[in-house]
Design an enzyme around this catalytic site. Structure first.
Site, PDB file in Angstrom:
ATOM      1  N   LYS A   1       5.882 -10.075   5.805  1.00 14.02           N
ATOM      2  CA  LYS A   1       6.389 -10.114   4.251  1.00 14.02           C
ATOM      3  C   LYS A   1       7.407 -11.490   4.258  1.00 14.02           C
ATOM      4  CE  LYS A   1       6.255  -5.343   2.602  1.00 14.02           C
ATOM      5  NZ  LYS A   1       5.346  -5.130   3.742  1.00 14.02           N
TER       6      LYS A   1
ATOM      7  N   LYS B   1      -1.650  -3.776  12.634  1.00 18.47           N
ATOM      8  CA  LYS B   1      -1.557  -3.150  11.444  1.00 18.47           C
ATOM      9  C   LYS B   1      -1.539  -1.732  11.236  1.00 18.47           C
ATOM     10  CE  LYS B   1      -1.996  -3.726   6.894  1.00 18.47           C
ATOM     11  NZ  LYS B   1      -1.006  -3.762   5.838  1.00 18.47           N
TER      12      LYS B   1
ATOM     13  N   GLY C   1       0.819  -1.320  -0.219  1.00 11.87           N
ATOM     14  CA  GLY C   1      -0.004  -0.006   0.075  1.00 11.87           C
ATOM     15  C   GLY C   1       0.767   1.282   0.009  1.00 11.87           C
ATOM     16  N   ASN C   2       2.038   1.084   0.625  1.00  8.60           N
ATOM     17  CA  ASN C   2       3.027   2.430   0.599  1.00  8.60           C
ATOM     18  C   ASN C   2       3.673   2.429  -0.561  1.00  8.60           C
ATOM     19  OD1 ASN C   2       2.545   3.157   3.157  1.00  8.60           O
ATOM     20  ND2 ASN C   2       3.933   1.434   4.098  1.00  8.60           N
TER      21      ASN C   2
ATOM     22  N   LYS D   1      -1.939  -8.161   3.904  1.00  7.56           N
ATOM     23  CA  LYS D   1      -2.177  -8.345   2.436  1.00  7.56           C
ATOM     24  C   LYS D   1      -1.137  -9.379   1.948  1.00  7.56           C
ATOM     25  CE  LYS D   1       1.413  -6.285  -0.249  1.00  7.56           C
ATOM     26  NZ  LYS D   1       2.290  -5.899   1.050  1.00  7.56           N
TER      27      LYS D   1
END
Length: 314
Positions: free
Chosen positions: A269, A128, A9-10, A211
């Site tokens: 991640k 989050k 998103g970043n 995500k």
């Protein structure tokens, strides 16, 4: 190859940048140029994207409206805001990638519901990051005024919300049908819309699913050959931000997990990449979006696989 790319998103809304539609559009254009290279190379592309900055912004806009009508309107919950971000970001990605690829290439954004466990411990420990960044003083005032939980995000502070683990993606059948027809599919945006069962009824839940973990689940379900987590750094680093920082070229899941990474940034991640590598025997790669073509060619990023033991450094 069938390649699943998880886009942060970043990467779509740069840290500290004003959260305007124009800025997001410009960032999506840059991402689309990179991601279109995967399709141009002949690979079957499936995309996921983060939504932390975007869902937080919608929450602020939503809250402003509730105050405007004297607090008589119940704010929209996070699951509904998450659904809105899937449409908004999917629309921009489809349009900008369509401008990069031949007209004949089909695109589809799938509104994706993801099941979570109501007993997930994440509900008791929000991690989050969502929304814009604040100074410490701003964040502490907002936390007091709105009942938020806030945590440090680098040199800034941001709101944090629960991030339960994904259990199931409900739209897998139509996603697979579209992939089989050669479509570039955008799915599980923001980790998917968080849902859970209340008895025999599926309902939304106040959370934002990670995500990366949802993308890992999607990659496994569609039998991806390669799982790429595109972020804003070229590799996974040990000692990031210090003079002793070291970049990892290849790592076995058992070894990289021992190093420990922050829950709100690189941790999910690495966890997602390790899970994919272990469960499929295939490669997961974490690297920079601008290196996407090199990553798919095996020439950049941090590769996580069970092919060889230990850790190899750049």
């Amino acid at each position: 190859m069938r390649v699943v790319v998880a886009l942060g998103g970043n990467a779509l809304q740069k840290r500290g940048e004003p959260m305007t539609a124009e800025n997001q559009r410009n960032n999506v254009k840059v991402a689309a140029k990179q991601l279109s290279e995967v399709t141009k190379l002949g690979h079957n592309l499936v995309m996921c994207h983060g939504n932390g900055p975007q869902v937080g912004l919608l929450g602020l806009q939503n809250d402003a409206y509730a105050r405007h009508v004297d607090g008589k309107v119940t704010p929209y919950p996070l699951d509904v805001l998450g659904a809105q971000t899937e449409g908004m970001i999917g629309y921009m990605i489809e349009q900008e990638m369509g401008n990069e690829l031949p007209f004949e290439v089909p695109f589809a954004t799938i509104l994706t519901q993801t099941e979570v466990d109501p007993a997930d411990p994440a509900f008791a420990n929000p991690t989050k990051f969502v929304g814009p960044v604040y100074t410490k003083e701003e964040a502490e005032k907002l936390a007091a005024d709105k009942g938020w939980t806030v945590k440090a995000d680098g040199q800034y502070f941001r709101r944090v919300v629960p991030s339960p683990k994904p259990k199931r993606i409900f739209e897998m059948r139509p996603i697979k049908w579209l992939i089989e027809k050669g479509a570039v599919v955008i799915a599980a945006g923001g980790g998917g819309i968080p849902t859970m069962y209340d008895g025999d009824q599926l309902v939304g839940v106040e959370a934002v699913i990670d995500k990366d973990l949802a993308s890992c689940l999607l990659a496994r379900e569609v039998d991806a050959d390669y799982f790429v987590i595109a972020t804003d750094v070229p590799t996974v680093f040990v000692g990031w931000g210090t003079p002793e920082a070291k970049a990892i070229k290849h790592a076995h899941p058992d070894e990289i997990e021992k190093l420990g990474f922050a829950a709100g940034s690189m941790g999910p991640k690495v966890e997602a990449a390790c899970e994919f590598a272990r469960l499929t025997g295939k490669k997961a790669v974490i690297g920079a979006l601008e290196d996407i073509a090199k990553i798919v060619a095996g020439e950049a990023g941090t590769v996580i696989s069970t092919e060889k033991p230990g850790i190899e450094w750049y």
